[in-house]
Motif scaffolding. Sequence first.
Motif, PDB file in Angstrom:
ATOM      1  N   VAL A  43      -4.610   2.925   5.031  1.00  0.00           N
ATOM      2  CA  VAL A  43      -4.436   1.562   5.522  1.00  0.00           C
ATOM      3  C   VAL A  43      -5.543   1.251   6.509  1.00  0.00           C
ATOM      4  CG1 VAL A  43      -2.961   0.031   6.886  1.00  0.00           C
ATOM      5  CG2 VAL A  43      -1.930   1.627   5.278  1.00  0.00           C
ATOM      6  N   TYR A  44      -6.076   0.034   6.412  1.00  0.00           N
ATOM      7  CA  TYR A  44      -6.980  -0.490   7.422  1.00  0.00           C
ATOM      8  C   TYR A  44      -6.388  -1.820   7.879  1.00  0.00           C
ATOM      9  CZ  TYR A  44     -10.915  -2.809   9.599  1.00  0.00           C
ATOM     10  OH  TYR A  44     -11.711  -3.484  10.477  1.00  0.00           O
ATOM     11  N   LEU A  58      -4.208   0.846   0.254  1.00  0.00           N
ATOM     12  CA  LEU A  58      -4.378   1.417  -1.081  1.00  0.00           C
ATOM     13  C   LEU A  58      -3.524   2.672  -1.116  1.00  0.00           C
ATOM     14  CD1 LEU A  58      -5.736   1.605  -3.867  1.00  0.00           C
ATOM     15  CD2 LEU A  58      -7.597   2.843  -2.752  1.00  0.00           C
ATOM     16  N   ASN A  59      -2.563   2.726  -2.046  1.00  0.00           N
ATOM     17  CA  ASN A  59      -1.701   3.907  -2.104  1.00  0.00           C
ATOM     18  C   ASN A  59      -1.279   4.195  -3.535  1.00  0.00           C
ATOM     19  OD1 ASN A  59       0.477   2.278  -2.824  1.00  0.00           O
ATOM     20  ND2 ASN A  59       1.294   2.170  -0.769  1.00  0.00           N
ATOM     21  N   LEU A  60      -0.536   5.277  -3.683  1.00  0.00           N
ATOM     22  CA  LEU A  60       0.044   5.634  -4.977  1.00  0.00           C
ATOM     23  C   LEU A  60       1.530   5.322  -4.921  1.00  0.00           C
ATOM     24  CD1 LEU A  60      -1.655   9.065  -5.742  1.00  0.00           C
ATOM     25  CD2 LEU A  60      -2.152   6.844  -6.760  1.00  0.00           C
ATOM     26  N   VAL A  80      -1.571   1.167  -6.147  1.00  0.00           N
ATOM     27  CA  VAL A  80      -1.130  -0.134  -5.635  1.00  0.00           C
ATOM     28  C   VAL A  80      -2.094  -0.585  -4.540  1.00  0.00           C
ATOM     29  CG1 VAL A  80       0.723  -1.381  -4.454  1.00  0.00           C
ATOM     30  CG2 VAL A  80       1.286   0.425  -6.086  1.00  0.00           C
ATOM     31  N   ILE A  81      -2.472  -1.862  -4.580  1.00  0.00           N
ATOM     32  CA  ILE A  81      -3.217  -2.490  -3.489  1.00  0.00           C
ATOM     33  C   ILE A  81      -2.288  -3.505  -2.849  1.00  0.00           C
ATOM     34  CG2 ILE A  81      -5.103  -4.047  -2.888  1.00  0.00           C
ATOM     35  CD1 ILE A  81      -6.759  -2.779  -5.061  1.00  0.00           C
ATOM     36  N   TYR A 115      -0.845  -5.790  -5.779  1.00  0.00           N
ATOM     37  CA  TYR A 115      -1.329  -5.638  -7.143  1.00  0.00           C
ATOM     38  C   TYR A 115      -1.020  -4.221  -7.593  1.00  0.00           C
ATOM     39  CZ  TYR A 115      -4.082  -5.769 -11.354  1.00  0.00           C
ATOM     40  OH  TYR A 115      -4.457  -5.722 -12.676  1.00  0.00           O
ATOM     41  N   ASN A 116      -0.189  -4.109  -8.623  1.00  0.00           N
ATOM     42  CA  ASN A 116       0.181  -2.808  -9.195  1.00  0.00           C
ATOM     43  C   ASN A 116      -0.657  -2.583 -10.440  1.00  0.00           C
ATOM     44  OD1 ASN A 116       2.393  -2.372  -7.367  1.00  0.00           O
ATOM     45  ND2 ASN A 116       3.494  -3.925  -8.517  1.00  0.00           N
ATOM     46  N   PHE A 117      -1.428  -1.521 -10.459  1.00  0.00           N
ATOM     47  CA  PHE A 117      -2.234  -1.187 -11.623  1.00  0.00           C
ATOM     48  C   PHE A 117      -1.355  -0.557 -12.698  1.00  0.00           C
ATOM     49  CE2 PHE A 117      -5.207  -1.394  -8.154  1.00  0.00           C
ATOM     50  CZ  PHE A 117      -6.338  -1.951  -8.722  1.00  0.00           C
TER      51      PHE A 117
END
Length: 182
Positions: A43-44, A58-60, A80-81, A115-117
């Motif tokens: 995280v930023y 940005l994570n899983l 996931v973003i 946004y889920n890839f």
Amino acid sequence: MNKNYLFLILSFLLINSIQAQDEDPAAVVKNQFKINLLSPGFVYEHGFDSKNTLYSELNLGVGYVHSDYYDETSWYILPVINEQFRHYYNLEKRAEKGKRTARNSGNFVAGSVYYNFKSFNTYERYGNYDPSLTLAALWGFQRTYKGRFNLEVHLGPGVNFDKYDTEFVLISNLTLGWVIGK
């Protein structure tokens, strides 16, 4: 002798007034980096002014699905973003009560875009997990404790869009991690 006491008192008042001007009001930090453990990721958070930040994550994501038809379950993993515009609304109250406000420890409201890839792993019987976009309004809180241990919770209503459907969803998230850097 009286002049010395007067000088001492005036010096004391001057030093206190200078220190009071140097103290920053309860405000968000300009740049904050975190590592998340529950949903592994980074995280930023960038502070725009004293109460507003842009939160970028940005994570899983990990999901679980159960099929009654096949009487089987499956897990899936997808990147996931998450982007949020946050407004911290209680920093001054927390500071007045002597509670921590360091490293954005406060309550917030946020507008969020997830946004889920597409998932890394798929199971034929359950179909593919295609990309989706979720817009949400969130309420939450973040606390950073001594040792920089970080706890965050947020939840709220959202609308999820994918190539097949548009639906109302409830967003909820619990994050445990550490603040890194200064």
